[in-house]
Design a protein around this motif. Structure first.
Motif, PDB file in Angstrom:
ATOM      1  N   GLY A  41      28.070  39.832  32.955  1.00  0.00           N
ATOM      2  CA  GLY A  41      28.875  39.083  33.920  1.00  0.00           C
ATOM      3  C   GLY A  41      29.941  38.244  33.246  1.00  0.00           C
ATOM      4  N   ALA A  42      29.571  37.601  32.138  1.00  0.00           N
ATOM      5  CA  ALA A  42      30.538  36.780  31.402  1.00  0.00           C
ATOM      6  C   ALA A  42      31.653  37.651  30.823  1.00  0.00           C
ATOM      7  CB  ALA A  42      29.833  36.003  30.291  1.00  0.00           C
ATOM      8  N   LEU A  43      31.299  38.812  30.295  1.00  0.00           N
ATOM      9  CA  LEU A  43      32.313  39.725  29.748  1.00  0.00           C
ATOM     10  C   LEU A  43      33.238  40.238  30.849  1.00  0.00           C
ATOM     11  CD1 LEU A  43      30.175  41.753  27.183  1.00  0.00           C
ATOM     12  CD2 LEU A  43      31.992  40.108  26.675  1.00  0.00           C
ATOM     13  N   LEU A  44      32.666  40.571  31.990  1.00  0.00           N
ATOM     14  CA  LEU A  44      33.472  41.040  33.116  1.00  0.00           C
ATOM     15  C   LEU A  44      34.415  39.942  33.589  1.00  0.00           C
ATOM     16  CD1 LEU A  44      34.165  43.160  35.249  1.00  0.00           C
ATOM     17  CD2 LEU A  44      32.256  42.290  36.610  1.00  0.00           C
ATOM     18  N   ALA A  45      33.900  38.724  33.715  1.00  0.00           N
ATOM     19  CA  ALA A  45      34.739  37.606  34.152  1.00  0.00           C
ATOM     20  C   ALA A  45      35.874  37.370  33.161  1.00  0.00           C
ATOM     21  CB  ALA A  45      33.899  36.346  34.304  1.00  0.00           C
ATOM     22  N   ARG A  46      35.579  37.408  31.877  1.00  0.00           N
ATOM     23  CA  ARG A  46      36.605  37.209  30.853  1.00  0.00           C
ATOM     24  C   ARG A  46      37.665  38.306  30.935  1.00  0.00           C
ATOM     25  NH1 ARG A  46      33.978  37.456  25.686  1.00  0.00           N
ATOM     26  NH2 ARG A  46      32.714  35.810  26.580  1.00  0.00           N
TER      27      ARG A  46
END
Length: 94
Positions: A41-46
């Motif tokens: 999720g953090a990678l997608l958001a970034r």
């Protein structure tokens, strides 16, 4: 090669009762999945933030930076204007 701490944990796990082993494995699996989902999720958001920033920079540069072309608002087949979101997406696609 395994660390001494790893070996200690393995031996402690081997001494657990069957019910405790099952509970431990379920909890460890859930925690591992949660960590993976959080990381994804953090990678997608970034990635989405970077994409939106690039799009905003690109549309903020104006027509002169894109070879003098005007940005036309897309229309539906019947001639009605499309939503703002679609206009923004179309501008970013150029």
């Amino acid at each position: 090669m395994e660390t001494p701490r790893y070996e200690d944990v393995r031996h402690a796990f081997a001494r657990l009762r069957l019910e405790d082993k099952a509970r431990f494995l379920i909890e460890a699996t859930a925690a591992t999945l949660a960590d993976g989902i959080e990381t994804a999720g953090a990678l997608l958001a970034r990635g989405l933030e970077r994409c939106m920033e690039a799009c905003q920079r690109r549309t903020a540069t104006g027509p002169s930076a894109r070879g003098g072309r005007r940005i036309l608002k897309p229309e539906n087949i019947d001639g009605t204007p499309t939503s703002h979101r679609r206009v923004r997406a179309a501008q970013c696609a150029r």
